[in-house]
Design an enzyme around this catalytic site. Structure first.
Site, PDB file in Angstrom:
ATOM      1  N   GLY A   1      79.495  48.929 -18.525  1.00 56.83           N
ATOM      2  CA  GLY A   1      78.204  48.315 -18.237  1.00 56.83           C
ATOM      3  C   GLY A   1      77.670  48.837 -16.919  1.00 56.83           C
TER       4      GLY A   1
ATOM      5  N   HIS B   1      74.924  40.871 -11.332  1.00 58.19           N
ATOM      6  CA  HIS B   1      74.450  41.953 -10.452  1.00 58.19           C
ATOM      7  C   HIS B   1      72.952  41.817 -10.182  1.00 58.19           C
ATOM      8  CE1 HIS B   1      77.800  44.671  -9.726  1.00 58.19           C
ATOM      9  NE2 HIS B   1      78.089  44.789 -11.015  1.00 58.19           N
TER      10      HIS B   1
ATOM     11  N   LEU C   1      82.249  49.028 -11.100  1.00 58.43           N
ATOM     12  CA  LEU C   1      82.030  50.389 -10.603  1.00 58.43           C
ATOM     13  C   LEU C   1      81.636  50.382  -9.125  1.00 58.43           C
ATOM     14  CD1 LEU C   1      80.111  51.923 -13.649  1.00 58.43           C
ATOM     15  CD2 LEU C   1      82.493  52.334 -12.983  1.00 58.43           C
TER      16      LEU C   1
ATOM     17  N   HIS D   1      78.698  39.540 -16.256  1.00 61.11           N
ATOM     18  CA  HIS D   1      78.955  40.357 -15.055  1.00 61.11           C
ATOM     19  C   HIS D   1      77.687  41.133 -14.648  1.00 61.11           C
ATOM     20  CE1 HIS D   1      81.727  43.293 -12.797  1.00 61.11           C
ATOM     21  NE2 HIS D   1      80.602  43.977 -12.893  1.00 61.11           N
TER      22      HIS D   1
ATOM     23  N   GLN E   1      72.909  48.352  -9.275  1.00 58.87           N
ATOM     24  CA  GLN E   1      73.991  49.236  -8.819  1.00 58.87           C
ATOM     25  C   GLN E   1      73.513  50.660  -8.546  1.00 58.87           C
ATOM     26  OE1 GLN E   1      76.542  47.889 -12.292  1.00 58.87           O
ATOM     27  NE2 GLN E   1      78.131  48.301 -10.786  1.00 58.87           N
TER      28      GLN E   1
HETATM   29  O1  GNR Z   1      83.332  49.172 -16.378  1.00 61.98           O
HETATM   30  C1  GNR Z   1      83.410  47.946 -16.177  1.00 61.98           C
HETATM   31  N1  GNR Z   1      84.446  47.246 -16.715  1.00 61.98           N
HETATM   32  C2  GNR Z   1      84.515  45.865 -16.703  1.00 61.98           C
HETATM   33  C3  GNR Z   1      85.727  45.275 -17.062  1.00 61.98           C
HETATM   34  C4  GNR Z   1      85.850  43.911 -17.085  1.00 61.98           C
HETATM   35  C5  GNR Z   1      84.771  43.109 -16.790  1.00 61.98           C
HETATM   36  C6  GNR Z   1      83.567  43.672 -16.419  1.00 61.98           C
HETATM   37  C7  GNR Z   1      83.434  45.039 -16.390  1.00 61.98           C
HETATM   38  S1  GNR Z   1      81.910  45.750 -15.972  1.00 61.98           S
HETATM   39  C8  GNR Z   1      82.409  47.291 -15.320  1.00 61.98           C
HETATM   40  C9  GNR Z   1      81.209  48.162 -15.040  1.00 61.98           C
HETATM   41  C10 GNR Z   1      80.372  47.519 -13.964  1.00 61.98           C
HETATM   42  O2  GNR Z   1      80.690  47.444 -12.801  1.00 61.98           O
HETATM   43  N2  GNR Z   1      79.248  46.953 -14.332  1.00 61.98           N
HETATM   44  O3  GNR Z   1      78.488  46.311 -13.444  1.00 61.98           O
HETATM   45 NI    NI Z   2      79.826  45.670 -11.862  1.00 61.66          NI
END
Ligand code: GNR
Ligand code: NI
Length: 163
Positions: free
Chosen positions: A45, A136, A91, A132, A50
């Site tokens: 995601g 952000h 990330l 999640h 970001q």
């Molecule tokens: O790549 C991502 N893996 C993830 C794993 C568990 C819960 C949420 C995530 S999101 C993350 C990518 C990211 O930072 N998206 O904002």
């Molecule tokens: Ni994230």
């Protein structure tokens, strides 16, 4: 085009994103670049926040083979149910994973890349990821849910890694 990702504790990650008024070609270009950046990272995601665009746009693909791209514009959670613990990463917080409790079942309403409204029911990893990413857009990071001690240790680790 790959877009640079902001890293914790960058203050710009705390910006509250504004709704998108018009889904036009400039938005669709950003969506394309965000998918490219997310797949390259690789991640499941990415929120516009970001990549330093403070508008309400997220891209997601929780599949293993890049077969389920999902773009949500102005996403809103309209139903939540149950609890679920998941080991999350981000990330913007590289090499750091901790367990977070989220809703297990959600229903989300959003616009697609054509500006059409749709609703989606999600649970497990997809539901976690949507929650999640929407965080952000509100300037919230998964580390905000951790104990003060874990947050302090993370900040120290982040400072050390920078030196
Ligand atoms: O790549 C991502 N893996 C993830 C794993 C568990 C819960 C949420 C995530 S999101 C993350 C990518 C990211 O930072 N998206 O904002
Ligand atoms: Ni994230």
């Amino acid at each position: 085009m790959l877009l640079p990702i902001l890293f914790y504790p960058d203050k710009r990650l705390r910006t509250k994103a504004v709704p998108i008024k018009q889904v036009d070609d400039s938005i669709r270009t950003l969506v394309k670049n965000m998918f490219e950046t997310m797949y390259d990272a690789p991640g499941i995601g990415l929120a516009a926040t970001q990549v330093n665009h403070h508008i309400r746009l997220i891209v997601i693909d929780v599949s293993e083979d890049q077969s389920s791209p999902l773009c949500l514009i102005n996403p809103e959670i309209i139903e939540k149910d149950g609890d679920l613990e998941w080991d999350e990463g981000c990330l913007s917080v590289p090499n750091y994973y901790e367990c977070v409790t989220r809703a297990n079942h959600i229903k989300v309403k959003a616009l697609n890349e054509q500006g059409e409204t749709f609703e989606l029911a999600a649970s497990d990893l997809l539901g976690v990821c949507i929650q999640h990413e929407i965080d952000h857009l509100d300037g919230i990071l998964f580390v905000d849910y951790l104990s003060k001690l874990k947050q302090k240790r993370l900040l120290e680790k982040t400072k050390k890694a920078k030196q």
